[in-house]
Design a protein around this motif. Sequence first.
Motif, PDB file in Angstrom:
ATOM      1  N   SER A  31     142.853  -0.977 -10.901  1.00 29.79           N
ATOM      2  CA  SER A  31     141.802  -2.678 -10.724  1.00 29.79           C
ATOM      3  C   SER A  31     142.014  -3.872 -10.892  1.00 29.79           C
ATOM      4  O   SER A  31     143.216  -3.875 -11.589  1.00 29.79           O
ATOM      5  CB  SER A  31     140.716  -1.821 -12.166  1.00 29.79           C
ATOM      6  OG  SER A  31     141.457  -2.390 -13.092  1.00 29.79           O
ATOM      7  N   ASN A  32     141.383  -4.779 -10.464  1.00 33.15           N
ATOM      8  CA  ASN A  32     141.758  -6.093 -11.066  1.00 33.15           C
ATOM      9  C   ASN A  32     141.601  -6.175 -12.485  1.00 33.15           C
ATOM     10  O   ASN A  32     142.826  -7.088 -12.830  1.00 33.15           O
ATOM     11  CB  ASN A  32     141.239  -7.212  -9.737  1.00 33.15           C
ATOM     12  CG  ASN A  32     141.479  -6.656  -8.268  1.00 33.15           C
ATOM     13  OD1 ASN A  32     142.513  -6.740  -7.790  1.00 33.15           O
ATOM     14  ND2 ASN A  32     141.100  -7.198  -7.547  1.00 33.15           N
ATOM     15  N   ALA A  33     140.770  -6.186 -12.937  1.00 33.82           N
ATOM     16  CA  ALA A  33     140.353  -6.754 -14.064  1.00 33.82           C
ATOM     17  C   ALA A  33     140.321  -4.958 -15.360  1.00 33.82           C
ATOM     18  O   ALA A  33     139.897  -4.245 -15.165  1.00 33.82           O
ATOM     19  CB  ALA A  33     138.985  -7.646 -14.030  1.00 33.82           C
ATOM     20  N   GLY A  38     137.025  -9.567 -18.202  1.00 31.86           N
ATOM     21  CA  GLY A  38     137.299 -10.271 -17.223  1.00 31.86           C
ATOM     22  C   GLY A  38     138.859 -10.361 -17.139  1.00 31.86           C
ATOM     23  O   GLY A  38     138.976 -11.775 -16.251  1.00 31.86           O
ATOM     24  N   ALA A  39     139.773 -10.375 -17.903  1.00 33.18           N
ATOM     25  CA  ALA A  39     140.690 -10.667 -17.371  1.00 33.18           C
ATOM     26  C   ALA A  39     141.459 -10.023 -17.221  1.00 33.18           C
ATOM     27  O   ALA A  39     141.561  -8.250 -17.034  1.00 33.18           O
ATOM     28  CB  ALA A  39     141.361 -10.336 -19.486  1.00 33.18           C
ATOM     29  N   SER A  40     143.343 -10.383 -16.583  1.00 34.61           N
ATOM     30  CA  SER A  40     143.509  -9.363 -15.455  1.00 34.61           C
ATOM     31  C   SER A  40     144.107  -7.874 -16.157  1.00 34.61           C
ATOM     32  O   SER A  40     144.870  -8.077 -17.526  1.00 34.61           O
ATOM     33  CB  SER A  40     144.663 -10.092 -15.332  1.00 34.61           C
ATOM     34  OG  SER A  40     145.737  -9.349 -14.152  1.00 34.61           O
ATOM     35  N   ASN A  66     132.857  -2.666 -16.049  1.00 38.61           N
ATOM     36  CA  ASN A  66     133.900  -2.943 -14.467  1.00 38.61           C
ATOM     37  C   ASN A  66     133.295  -2.084 -13.264  1.00 38.61           C
ATOM     38  O   ASN A  66     133.315  -0.573 -13.495  1.00 38.61           O
ATOM     39  CB  ASN A  66     135.447  -3.739 -15.069  1.00 38.61           C
ATOM     40  CG  ASN A  66     135.948  -3.560 -13.076  1.00 38.61           C
ATOM     41  OD1 ASN A  66     135.141  -3.359 -12.476  1.00 38.61           O
ATOM     42  ND2 ASN A  66     136.937  -3.777 -13.420  1.00 38.61           N
ATOM     43  N   LYS A  67     132.170  -2.276 -12.230  1.00 37.53           N
ATOM     44  CA  LYS A  67     131.378  -1.363 -11.325  1.00 37.53           C
ATOM     45  C   LYS A  67     132.337  -0.575 -10.789  1.00 37.53           C
ATOM     46  O   LYS A  67     132.804   0.519 -10.587  1.00 37.53           O
ATOM     47  CB  LYS A  67     130.933  -2.265 -10.442  1.00 37.53           C
ATOM     48  CG  LYS A  67     130.089  -1.063  -9.497  1.00 37.53           C
ATOM     49  CD  LYS A  67     128.708  -1.963  -9.190  1.00 37.53           C
ATOM     50  CE  LYS A  67     128.528  -0.709  -7.509  1.00 37.53           C
ATOM     51  NZ  LYS A  67     127.821  -1.268  -6.669  1.00 37.53           N
ATOM     52  N   LYS A  68     133.994  -1.563 -10.389  1.00 36.57           N
ATOM     53  CA  LYS A  68     135.625  -1.118  -9.329  1.00 36.57           C
ATOM     54  C   LYS A  68     135.602   0.085 -10.438  1.00 36.57           C
ATOM     55  O   LYS A  68     136.263   1.671  -9.915  1.00 36.57           O
ATOM     56  CB  LYS A  68     136.049  -1.901  -8.924  1.00 36.57           C
ATOM     57  CG  LYS A  68     137.867  -1.594  -8.401  1.00 36.57           C
ATOM     58  CD  LYS A  68     137.289  -1.002  -7.314  1.00 36.57           C
ATOM     59  CE  LYS A  68     138.698  -0.622  -6.640  1.00 36.57           C
ATOM     60  NZ  LYS A  68     139.304  -1.349  -6.353  1.00 36.57           N
TER      61      LYS A  68
ATOM     62  N   GLU B  64     131.213  -6.984 -11.166  1.00 40.94           N
ATOM     63  CA  GLU B  64     132.399  -7.043 -10.014  1.00 40.94           C
ATOM     64  C   GLU B  64     133.905  -6.753 -10.388  1.00 40.94           C
ATOM     65  O   GLU B  64     134.524  -7.619 -11.895  1.00 40.94           O
ATOM     66  CB  GLU B  64     131.986  -8.253  -8.488  1.00 40.94           C
ATOM     67  CG  GLU B  64     130.980  -8.400  -8.441  1.00 40.94           C
ATOM     68  CD  GLU B  64     130.927  -6.135  -7.441  1.00 40.94           C
ATOM     69  OE1 GLU B  64     131.665  -5.750  -7.247  1.00 40.94           O
ATOM     70  OE2 GLU B  64     129.809  -5.811  -7.679  1.00 40.94           O
ATOM     71  N   ASP B  65     134.529  -5.792 -10.195  1.00 36.06           N
ATOM     72  CA  ASP B  65     135.700  -6.326 -10.306  1.00 36.06           C
ATOM     73  C   ASP B  65     136.805  -7.571 -10.112  1.00 36.06           C
ATOM     74  O   ASP B  65     137.514  -7.438  -8.948  1.00 36.06           O
ATOM     75  CB  ASP B  65     136.798  -5.705  -9.702  1.00 36.06           C
ATOM     76  CG  ASP B  65     138.383  -4.939 -10.381  1.00 36.06           C
ATOM     77  OD1 ASP B  65     138.267  -5.353 -11.321  1.00 36.06           O
ATOM     78  OD2 ASP B  65     138.927  -4.116  -8.838  1.00 36.06           O
ATOM     79  N   VAL B  66     136.220  -8.700 -11.189  1.00 34.86           N
ATOM     80  CA  VAL B  66     137.224  -9.843 -10.441  1.00 34.86           C
ATOM     81  C   VAL B  66     137.650 -10.284 -12.033  1.00 34.86           C
ATOM     82  O   VAL B  66     137.564 -10.163 -12.865  1.00 34.86           O
ATOM     83  CB  VAL B  66     136.376 -10.973 -10.009  1.00 34.86           C
ATOM     84  CG1 VAL B  66     136.491 -12.235  -9.404  1.00 34.86           C
ATOM     85  CG2 VAL B  66     135.360 -10.254  -9.113  1.00 34.86           C
ATOM     86  N   VAL B  67     139.230 -10.739 -11.918  1.00 30.45           N
ATOM     87  CA  VAL B  67     139.671 -12.058 -12.846  1.00 30.45           C
ATOM     88  C   VAL B  67     138.789 -13.149 -13.233  1.00 30.45           C
ATOM     89  O   VAL B  67     138.917 -14.069 -12.299  1.00 30.45           O
ATOM     90  CB  VAL B  67     140.848 -11.359 -12.667  1.00 30.45           C
ATOM     91  CG1 VAL B  67     141.882 -12.782 -14.048  1.00 30.45           C
ATOM     92  CG2 VAL B  67     141.644 -10.613 -12.250  1.00 30.45           C
TER      93      VAL B  67
END
Lengths: 492, 95
Positions: A31-33, A38-40, A66-68, B64-67
Amino acid sequence: MTQEAASKLIEGATGAWEVVIGLEVHAQISSNAKLFSGASTEFGAEPNQNVSLVDAAMPGMLPVINKKCVEQAVRTGLGLKAQINLRSVFDRKNYFYPDLPQGYQISQYKHPIVGEGAVLIDLPGGEMKTVGIERLHMEQDAGKSLHDQHPSMSFVDLNRSGVALMEIVTKPDMRSSEEAQAFVRKLRAILRYLGTCDGNMEQGSMRADVNVSVRKPGEPFGTRCEIKNVNSIRFVGLAIEYEARRQIDLIEDGGTVDQETRLFDIKTGKTRSMRSKEEAHDYRYFPDPDLLPLVFSQEWVDEIAKGLPELPDEKRERFIREYALSPYDASVLVSEKAIASFYEEVAETSDPKAAANWVTGDFFGALNKAGLTIESSPVSAKQLSELINLIQDGTISGRIAKEVFELMFDSGDDPAKIVEEKGLRQVTDTGAIEKAVDEVIAANPDKVEQVKEKPKMIGWFVGQVMKSTSGKANPQTVNELLAEKLGVSSDN
Amino acid sequence: MSVDQNTVRHIARLARIAVTDEEVAPLAKELSSILDWVEQLGEVNTDNVEPMASVENLALPMREDVVTDGNIQDQVTKNAPGADDGFFAVPKVVE
């Protein structure tokens, strides 16, 4: 007990023992976050760069899921043919460690997102076996401690803290180190096909806790030991072999196995007790009051199911059906997504059976020898299919093709170019071949006498003719001409 | 429900709270009486009642999957008693 099962037993002083293995695999979700911030999630950043105040557990920070990550867990559950729980609950697992700033890990205990499923594993000799999945739950990864940067301090980097993990727990269904390794290999392939985890064990994005116990066949399960954090498929095998032997020797010497957590030391190849964690097992789980139950609809699950790619088992069946491959070849070709895609590209424009032989034979051999992966192969799928077509249309012989392949692998050139430049085109001109055949016959009158008694000796003549034509003569034409001239059947 | 002194020591150890020998006996008594008080809830019949996760009947909201966060190394380590090179520095913990 079947013969296969019996062959997996370990011999002890008091007879045969059976080893019983269950695995808990931690797989980092792609996943991105992070799971709750919301950190990478990116690997390799500067220390504490990918850390939010949530990950650092600052007072008052609240987790938001995180939904993803949820979608990835559902996708994985579907790939494991498992039950998806539309309602699951997050709990706190409490323990102290410097790389766990919250003082607890958010995990799922009584109500995981995914329930029972099954994975089919491929064993040597084409044998297949089903390993049951007990559950899959989501949880947070911990940070990382470095102990070698300072004489009296440990350094803590929280970049990994809060990254989403799936813990995949199997039933105690495996009976040998080979089966456990085959399971990890298959699980990794499924995760990679699904794109839910990169399966990179060296970077720690996939690691296994291995539960090992031993028993006399037919008896109840013995006391198990858990070997923590084994980070390669090879080590999974070595740790099980060592631990099973240790437990057998212990019991046969009159001792008993203590249920405990152990570590596998890669330097010594042995497992050892982690005594300092004795008290750590009192995790005092309770539902996380910061998080509501995770609830989603069956429609959403169905939508995710629709987007599922073809998985290794289905691909294997299709390869057998569509390309008439043997089950073994098909298993090898689907073992990794990249290999399967490469093969299909070759088979699309050439004979599928020959393509399978080339990919699993000379091609893999050359990659292994050069220490390359399929992604960095100097020979493309298109070039390999061209080479196969040159054999099929009679431009070159199979023997010459091996030579051409080596040149392709070294230079990256197209096969047609190499064949032209090196003058490797197969001689199909019967006149030229006949001349070579006649010369060999004339030079070896003694052998000509012998072949009348022993028709199999025709092979020797074929070899001589091929040699004198530098392998370029069409072997079938050579065979036919020799058979005719020597007066023996060419079937031999 | 009564809490014995060993349990007090065990809980203190799990919670990383230093408890002196003199404190153990009174703590055992206090904790026991708190638990006795809570125990009264046991009188209510909760057979077939789902545990309540929240007062509102809500499901977990998702993002959502956002940084959107991070890159605040200095803020993250600002309150730490020890920090070095961007790391938190803690007394050596090694197996």
